[in-house]
Design a protein around this motif. Structure first.
Motif, PDB file in Angstrom:
ATOM      1  N   LYS A 270      21.776  25.743-140.551  1.00 43.19           N
ATOM      2  CA  LYS A 270      20.712  26.341-140.713  1.00 43.19           C
ATOM      3  C   LYS A 270      20.735  28.170-140.695  1.00 43.19           C
ATOM      4  O   LYS A 270      20.178  29.076-141.327  1.00 43.19           O
ATOM      5  N   GLU A 271      22.120  28.848-139.776  1.00 43.79           N
ATOM      6  CA  GLU A 271      22.623  29.791-139.783  1.00 43.79           C
ATOM      7  C   GLU A 271      22.666  30.432-141.243  1.00 43.79           C
ATOM      8  O   GLU A 271      22.279  31.323-141.977  1.00 43.79           O
ATOM      9  N   TYR A 273      22.329  28.735-144.329  1.00 44.13           N
ATOM     10  CA  TYR A 273      20.742  28.325-144.723  1.00 44.13           C
ATOM     11  C   TYR A 273      19.740  30.337-145.260  1.00 44.13           C
ATOM     12  O   TYR A 273      19.403  30.425-145.403  1.00 44.13           O
ATOM     13  N   ASP A 274      19.257  30.850-143.323  1.00 42.74           N
ATOM     14  CA  ASP A 274      19.021  31.666-143.807  1.00 42.74           C
ATOM     15  C   ASP A 274      19.784  32.876-144.198  1.00 42.74           C
ATOM     16  O   ASP A 274      18.484  33.374-143.970  1.00 42.74           O
ATOM     17  N   ALA A 278      16.530  33.781-145.569  1.00 42.26           N
ATOM     18  CA  ALA A 278      15.451  34.242-145.461  1.00 42.26           C
ATOM     19  C   ALA A 278      15.101  35.651-145.465  1.00 42.26           C
ATOM     20  O   ALA A 278      14.265  36.126-145.102  1.00 42.26           O
ATOM     21  N   THR A 281      15.673  40.096-142.323  1.00 42.99           N
ATOM     22  CA  THR A 281      15.083  40.011-141.175  1.00 42.99           C
ATOM     23  C   THR A 281      15.577  41.023-139.701  1.00 42.99           C
ATOM     24  O   THR A 281      15.111  40.951-139.255  1.00 42.99           O
ATOM     25  N   TYR A 285      22.741  36.727-139.498  1.00 42.25           N
ATOM     26  CA  TYR A 285      23.182  34.851-138.943  1.00 42.25           C
ATOM     27  C   TYR A 285      24.722  35.100-139.590  1.00 42.25           C
ATOM     28  O   TYR A 285      24.703  33.585-138.950  1.00 42.25           O
TER      29      TYR A 285
END
Length: 483
Positions: A270-271, A273-274, A278, A281, A285
């Motif tokens: 998840k980190e 990918y973000d 993402a 933001t 990450y």
């Protein structure tokens, strides 16, 4: 989606002092050290607008963003350009100034290209005015003093940045996770090793962030990397053991059980990918990813040496232990009630392996063994119960158990001289001379001469104190015979 481990509850009888101290340290730094940042920023903005720098830098900022779009293909710069142009159309000088002052990459761009952006007169004015604002206000803000700036990496900022935060939302979120994860990991590792591991995870997290943001002037602040390290340590400690996780999805939340280590690739994925998808933001990450890997790696590399988990960590909490004992004890007592003595014995023995300090289990096993006084188990449990009564300073029980064994089991499996000697000592302390004499007589046939000599001296001394001359004379004669 949010997934956090929720396997344990806090034992407030043994508070997580290091975790609570880290929380307090972050709060104190935020309130008393970082509390002056707003005033410094306000003063910087006021001086920035009054000095005419906004009118000078705004066109250059649009050119800078257009270059980023044209040469780097940066889609985030498209959004930044649209937002900044909207601020200019609205003549919102304050937020224009905030954008220009706090964009450290833009400031670096201006420093590198001053000669080609402005004419000499404008250039001199910009250098003097901007340098004054930077020196008096911006460089004095906490993030630039103690934050981790990849382009200016130093050893002390690898630690100090972990105690700084960017706002109330940032610090509350971080400290909540620090508490939820910290009290478990601290209990597993012990206070000292927990603190060192926490800080090391934060430092390694900062190094990973620096590697992926090489040359950046944007400071990193916050305990997120250290807390990600706690998450990595948490799942590595439990390994393949199934534990409970809490998850939150939109407005729905619930719990599920899964092998602890299975969550590490989920969080890590998840980190990463973000980080790639993402957008801007403001979340570090890769610092999170670095913390996760650092935490799990430390446990795997040092888990059998310096970072070894304490054995008592895997033991149930006292309340849970009491509940388990009560349930097992009730089952064993039910077996006794049904006269299933062999089953009850096995159940009490199993309980005693887990709760050896509970004397009531020894007493039940003794009572069951008493049903077959011809077996050695009765003698063995009698010996244990004698020792237990002596440890708990219950001479009456010790003598009662001893006398009962003499009537039931002594003919089958005699007690050792040492057991009779313990009864003699306890009886004398309790002024039970009759039991003491009886124990002495049992000793005479099997005790070593040294033990018998000492016991005989005690008997003489005791009867002399009580002025019972015939008894004292009897034991003196025995003592002379021993000599």
């Amino acid at each position: 989606m949010l997934i956090i481990p929720a396997e344990n509850s806090v034992n407030w009888k043994r508070p997580p002092w290091v975790t609570l101290s880290l929380i307090m340290a972050c709060l104190l730094v935020f309130l008393f050290y970082q509390g002056g940042d707003d005033q410094k920023l306000e003063s910087a903005l006021e001086q920035y607008i009054d000095s005419g720098l906004l009118k000078l830098e705004a066109p250059a900022y649009e050119d800078y963003l257009q270059r980023e779009i044209r040469f780097e293909g940066d889609q985030q710069s498209v959004l930044d350009l649209q937002e900044f142009q909207q601020l200019r159309e609205q003549d919102n000088k304050l937020w224009q100034a905030v954008t220009l002052l706090m964009d450290r990459e833009y400031y670096q761009y201006l420093q590198d290209n001053t000669d080609i952006i402005w004419a000499p007169a404008e250039r001199r004015h910009w250098v003097e005015a901007r340098a004054d604002i930077e020196g008096r206000w911006i460089s004095q803000m906490s993030a630039f003093q103690l934050g981790l700036v990849p382009a200016e990496l130093s050893l002390y900022t690898l630690i100090s940045y972990q105690f700084l935060h960017g706002g109330w939302g940032h610090i509350i979120g971080n400290l909540l996770f620090l508490f939820l994860l910290g009290f478990t990991v601290e209990r597993a590792l012990g206070p000292g090793r927990f603190l060192v591991a926490y800080l090391v995870c934060g430092a390694l997290s900062g190094l990973v962030f620096t590697a992926f943001s090489s040359g950046s002037q944007i400071p990193l602040v916050g305990a997120s990397g250290s807390i990600s390290g706690l998450m990595g340590m948490y799942v590595a400690i439990y390994g393949l053991q199934k534990i409970r996780f809490f998850y939150f999805l939109g407005v729905y939340f619930n719990y599920f059980r899964a092998p602890a280590i299975a969550m590490l690739p989920v969080w890590l994925g998840k980190e990463i990918y973000d980080y790639w998808f993402a957008g801007a933001t403001g979340v570090a990450y890769m610092a999170h990813a670095g913390g996760l890997v650092a935490g799990a790696g430390l446990v795997w590399l040092l888990g059998k040496s310096w970072l070894q988990v304490k054995e008592e960590f895997y033991e149930p909490e006292p309340d849970e232990q009491d509940a388990r004992f009560t349930s097992g004890y009730a089952q064993a007592m039910a077996s006794l009630g049904r006269m299933e003595f062999d089953l009850a014995r096995r159940q009490f023995e199993a309980l005693r392996e887990h709760y050896p300090e509970r004397s009531i289990l020894l007493e039940h096993l003794y009572q069951i063994a008493k049903l077959r006084p011809d077996l050695p188990a009765y003698r063995d449990l009698t010996t244990e119960l004698l020792s237990d009564a002596l440890t708990r300073r219950q001479p009456e029980q010790l003598v009662a158990v001893w006398q009962e064994y003499l009537s039931k089991g002594e003919a089958h499996h005699p007690l050792a001289a040492e057991d009779h000697n313990r009864v003699l000592f306890a009886s004398l302390k309790n002024n039970d001379l009759k039991a003491a004499e009886k124990a002495f007589e049992r000793m005479r046939t099997r005790a070593e001469p040294e033990m018998l000599y000492e016991a005989c001296q005690l008997m003489v001394s005791e009867f002399d104190k009580l002025q019972m001359e015939p008894k004292a004379r009897h034991y003196r004669q025995l003592l002379q015979g021993l000599n």
